[in-house]
Design a protein around this motif. Structure first.
Motif, PDB file in Angstrom:
ATOM      1  N   ARG A   1      25.645   5.162   8.747  1.00  0.00           N
ATOM      2  CA  ARG A   1      26.462   6.066   9.566  1.00  0.00           C
ATOM      3  C   ARG A   1      25.823   7.448   9.678  1.00  0.00           C
ATOM      4  NH1 ARG A   1      30.909   9.563   8.229  1.00  0.00           N
ATOM      5  NH2 ARG A   1      32.142   9.963  10.082  1.00  0.00           N
ATOM      6  N   HIS A   2      25.395   7.993   8.544  1.00  0.00           N
ATOM      7  CA  HIS A   2      24.761   9.318   8.567  1.00  0.00           C
ATOM      8  C   HIS A   2      23.426   9.281   9.322  1.00  0.00           C
ATOM      9  CE1 HIS A   2      27.539  10.233   5.130  1.00  0.00           C
ATOM     10  NE2 HIS A   2      27.763  11.220   5.976  1.00  0.00           N
ATOM     11  N   GLN A   3      22.682   8.215   9.108  1.00  0.00           N
ATOM     12  CA  GLN A   3      21.405   8.086   9.803  1.00  0.00           C
ATOM     13  C   GLN A   3      21.631   7.951  11.304  1.00  0.00           C
ATOM     14  OE1 GLN A   3      18.894   4.831   8.448  1.00  0.00           O
ATOM     15  NE2 GLN A   3      17.569   6.359   7.499  1.00  0.00           N
ATOM     16  N   TRP A   4      22.631   7.187  11.699  1.00  0.00           N
ATOM     17  CA  TRP A   4      22.943   7.026  13.122  1.00  0.00           C
ATOM     18  C   TRP A   4      23.335   8.363  13.736  1.00  0.00           C
ATOM     19  CZ3 TRP A   4      27.515   7.640  15.954  1.00  0.00           C
ATOM     20  CH2 TRP A   4      27.469   7.164  17.264  1.00  0.00           C
ATOM     21  N   MET A   5      24.161   9.137  13.019  1.00  0.00           N
ATOM     22  CA  MET A   5      24.574  10.445  13.538  1.00  0.00           C
ATOM     23  C   MET A   5      23.373  11.381  13.681  1.00  0.00           C
ATOM     24  SD  MET A   5      28.334  10.789  11.630  1.00  0.00           S
ATOM     25  CE  MET A   5      28.003  12.418  11.106  1.00  0.00           C
ATOM     26  N   ARG A   6      22.457  11.360  12.704  1.00  0.00           N
ATOM     27  CA  ARG A   6      21.235  12.182  12.812  1.00  0.00           C
ATOM     28  C   ARG A   6      20.360  11.690  13.960  1.00  0.00           C
ATOM     29  NH1 ARG A   6      20.719  11.825   7.278  1.00  0.00           N
ATOM     30  NH2 ARG A   6      18.845  10.577   7.500  1.00  0.00           N
ATOM     31  N   PHE A   7      20.286  10.385  14.142  1.00  0.00           N
ATOM     32  CA  PHE A   7      19.488   9.798  15.225  1.00  0.00           C
ATOM     33  C   PHE A   7      20.011  10.277  16.578  1.00  0.00           C
ATOM     34  CE2 PHE A   7      18.252   6.273  18.094  1.00  0.00           C
ATOM     35  CZ  PHE A   7      16.901   6.178  17.809  1.00  0.00           C
ATOM     36  N   ILE A   8      21.326  10.207  16.763  1.00  0.00           N
ATOM     37  CA  ILE A   8      21.930  10.660  18.020  1.00  0.00           C
ATOM     38  C   ILE A   8      21.667  12.155  18.207  1.00  0.00           C
ATOM     39  CG2 ILE A   8      24.101  10.970  19.290  1.00  0.00           C
ATOM     40  CD1 ILE A   8      23.151   8.031  19.065  1.00  0.00           C
ATOM     41  N   GLY A   9      21.904  12.934  17.165  1.00  0.00           N
ATOM     42  CA  GLY A   9      21.690  14.379  17.256  1.00  0.00           C
ATOM     43  C   GLY A   9      20.244  14.751  17.533  1.00  0.00           C
ATOM     44  N   ALA A  10      19.327  14.143  16.790  1.00  0.00           N
ATOM     45  CA  ALA A  10      17.909  14.460  16.956  1.00  0.00           C
ATOM     46  C   ALA A  10      17.397  14.024  18.320  1.00  0.00           C
ATOM     47  CB  ALA A  10      17.089  13.782  15.855  1.00  0.00           C
ATOM     48  N   ASN A  11      17.909  12.918  18.810  1.00  0.00           N
ATOM     49  CA  ASN A  11      17.420  12.395  20.079  1.00  0.00           C
ATOM     50  C   ASN A  11      18.071  13.037  21.299  1.00  0.00           C
ATOM     51  OD1 ASN A  11      15.353  10.058  19.752  1.00  0.00           O
ATOM     52  ND2 ASN A  11      16.750   9.917  18.034  1.00  0.00           N
ATOM     53  N   LEU A  12      18.930  14.012  21.075  1.00  0.00           N
ATOM     54  CA  LEU A  12      19.500  14.737  22.215  1.00  0.00           C
ATOM     55  C   LEU A  12      18.414  15.462  23.008  1.00  0.00           C
ATOM     56  CD1 LEU A  12      22.892  16.120  20.883  1.00  0.00           C
ATOM     57  CD2 LEU A  12      22.507  14.315  22.564  1.00  0.00           C
TER      58      LEU A  12
ATOM     59  N   ALA B   1      11.887   7.220  30.157  1.00  0.00           N
ATOM     60  CA  ALA B   1      11.506   6.711  28.835  1.00  0.00           C
ATOM     61  C   ALA B   1      10.185   7.302  28.371  1.00  0.00           C
ATOM     62  CB  ALA B   1      11.426   5.185  28.868  1.00  0.00           C
ATOM     63  N   VAL B   2       9.228   7.354  29.261  1.00  0.00           N
ATOM     64  CA  VAL B   2       7.930   7.940  28.919  1.00  0.00           C
ATOM     65  C   VAL B   2       8.091   9.428  28.608  1.00  0.00           C
ATOM     66  CG1 VAL B   2       5.635   8.513  29.830  1.00  0.00           C
ATOM     67  CG2 VAL B   2       6.590   6.231  30.204  1.00  0.00           C
ATOM     68  N   GLY B   3       8.928  10.094  29.393  1.00  0.00           N
ATOM     69  CA  GLY B   3       9.153  11.520  29.175  1.00  0.00           C
ATOM     70  C   GLY B   3       9.740  11.834  27.812  1.00  0.00           C
ATOM     71  N   GLY B   4      10.633  10.998  27.313  1.00  0.00           N
ATOM     72  CA  GLY B   4      11.277  11.274  26.038  1.00  0.00           C
ATOM     73  C   GLY B   4      10.610  10.662  24.821  1.00  0.00           C
ATOM     74  N   LEU B   5       9.591   9.836  25.022  1.00  0.00           N
ATOM     75  CA  LEU B   5       8.976   9.072  23.933  1.00  0.00           C
ATOM     76  C   LEU B   5       8.470   9.932  22.778  1.00  0.00           C
ATOM     77  CD1 LEU B   5       7.848   6.341  22.820  1.00  0.00           C
ATOM     78  CD2 LEU B   5       5.742   6.909  24.031  1.00  0.00           C
ATOM     79  N   LEU B   6       7.616  10.879  23.049  1.00  0.00           N
ATOM     80  CA  LEU B   6       7.014  11.659  21.965  1.00  0.00           C
ATOM     81  C   LEU B   6       8.031  12.516  21.234  1.00  0.00           C
ATOM     82  CD1 LEU B   6       3.586  12.652  23.525  1.00  0.00           C
ATOM     83  CD2 LEU B   6       4.059  10.912  21.801  1.00  0.00           C
ATOM     84  N   ALA B   7       8.942  13.113  21.962  1.00  0.00           N
ATOM     85  CA  ALA B   7       9.981  13.917  21.311  1.00  0.00           C
ATOM     86  C   ALA B   7      10.826  13.030  20.403  1.00  0.00           C
ATOM     87  CB  ALA B   7      10.858  14.607  22.357  1.00  0.00           C
ATOM     88  N   ASN B   8      11.225  11.872  20.894  1.00  0.00           N
ATOM     89  CA  ASN B   8      12.053  10.970  20.099  1.00  0.00           C
ATOM     90  C   ASN B   8      11.314  10.462  18.867  1.00  0.00           C
ATOM     91  OD1 ASN B   8      14.288  11.218  21.729  1.00  0.00           O
ATOM     92  ND2 ASN B   8      13.853   9.379  22.909  1.00  0.00           N
ATOM     93  N   TYR B   9      10.032  10.152  18.999  1.00  0.00           N
ATOM     94  CA  TYR B   9       9.268   9.654  17.849  1.00  0.00           C
ATOM     95  C   TYR B   9       9.168  10.726  16.771  1.00  0.00           C
ATOM     96  CZ  TYR B   9       5.460   8.178  14.859  1.00  0.00           C
ATOM     97  OH  TYR B   9       4.704   7.853  13.766  1.00  0.00           O
ATOM     98  N   ASN B  10       8.747  11.912  17.159  1.00  0.00           N
ATOM     99  CA  ASN B  10       8.577  12.975  16.168  1.00  0.00           C
ATOM    100  C   ASN B  10       9.887  13.345  15.494  1.00  0.00           C
ATOM    101  OD1 ASN B  10       5.744  13.478  16.188  1.00  0.00           O
ATOM    102  ND2 ASN B  10       5.983  14.321  18.233  1.00  0.00           N
ATOM    103  N   LEU B  11      10.954  13.430  16.257  1.00  0.00           N
ATOM    104  CA  LEU B  11      12.249  13.763  15.662  1.00  0.00           C
ATOM    105  C   LEU B  11      12.771  12.626  14.784  1.00  0.00           C
ATOM    106  CD1 LEU B  11      13.804  15.575  18.715  1.00  0.00           C
ATOM    107  CD2 LEU B  11      13.259  16.604  16.503  1.00  0.00           C
ATOM    108  N   SER B  12      12.588  11.390  15.218  1.00  0.00           N
ATOM    109  CA  SER B  12      13.034  10.248  14.414  1.00  0.00           C
ATOM    110  C   SER B  12      12.282  10.208  13.088  1.00  0.00           C
ATOM    111  CB  SER B  12      12.820   8.942  15.169  1.00  0.00           C
ATOM    112  OG  SER B  12      13.699   8.855  16.246  1.00  0.00           O
ATOM    113  N   ARG B  13      11.007  10.438  13.145  1.00  0.00           N
ATOM    114  CA  ARG B  13      10.157  10.376  11.946  1.00  0.00           C
ATOM    115  C   ARG B  13      10.455  11.510  10.982  1.00  0.00           C
ATOM    116  NH1 ARG B  13       4.226  11.538  11.169  1.00  0.00           N
ATOM    117  NH2 ARG B  13       3.659  10.136   9.482  1.00  0.00           N
TER     118      ARG B  13
END
Length: 151
Positions: free
Chosen positions: A91-102, A134-146
């Motif tokens: 749950r906490h990881q999912w919430m961080r995932f949603i927040g980070a991927n904004l 999808a291509v536009g958000g890829l790098l931002a999402n990867y770095n934030l997820s990691r």
């Protein structure tokens, strides 16, 4: 995936292969897994746009599909890409995932909306706009997820 990358490294020039350390190889493997998960998200995103676009319109379909895709990619990244980094509850990881991927969401859907609004072909074939986003958000999402979500 790691074995495939190690196999490919054998074909690099010796000097280049020596420069690749285990950490770089692991980072590349992780990024490759993230990209493959992204393709699954892209499939879910596209399928959802096509499924609901006539009922809600292309703009709303883009937002509905993002909700589906972000959940698909979260689950797959949690169980495959970042499987060794489960330091928190789902749950906490999912919430961080949603927040980070904004941030990735703003880039992704910004590109999608811009393409739908300005390119007639993208209105006829929304898969093009979905892919562009999808291509536009890829790098931002990867770095934030990691760095933020799966630490």
């Amino acid at each position: 995936m790691r074995s495939l990358v190690l196999f490919a490294v054998r074909f690099l020039p010796p000097a280049a292969a020596r420069r690749l350390g285990d950490s770089r190889i692991e980072s590349f493997v992780q990024f490759a897994q993230f990209v493959l998960v992204g393709f699954c998200g892209f499939g879910a995103d596209t399928a959802t746009v096509y499924a609901v676009r006539h009922e809600v319109g292309l703009y709303a379909a883009g937002f509905v599909s993002f909700v589906v895709a972000v959940n698909v990619t979260f689950i797959l990244n949690r169980i495959w890409t970042f499987s060794g980094r489960r330091s928190d509850t789902i749950r906490h990881q999912w919430m961080r995932f949603i927040g980070a991927n904004l941030i990735g969401f703003v880039i992704n859907r910004g590109v999608y909306i811009a393409l739908i609004a300005s390119v007639p072909l993208c209105r006829e074939q929304p898969v093009i706009a979905v892919f562009g986003g999808a291509v536009g958000g890829l790098l931002a999402n990867y770095n934030l997820s990691r760095r933020v979500v799966f630490r």
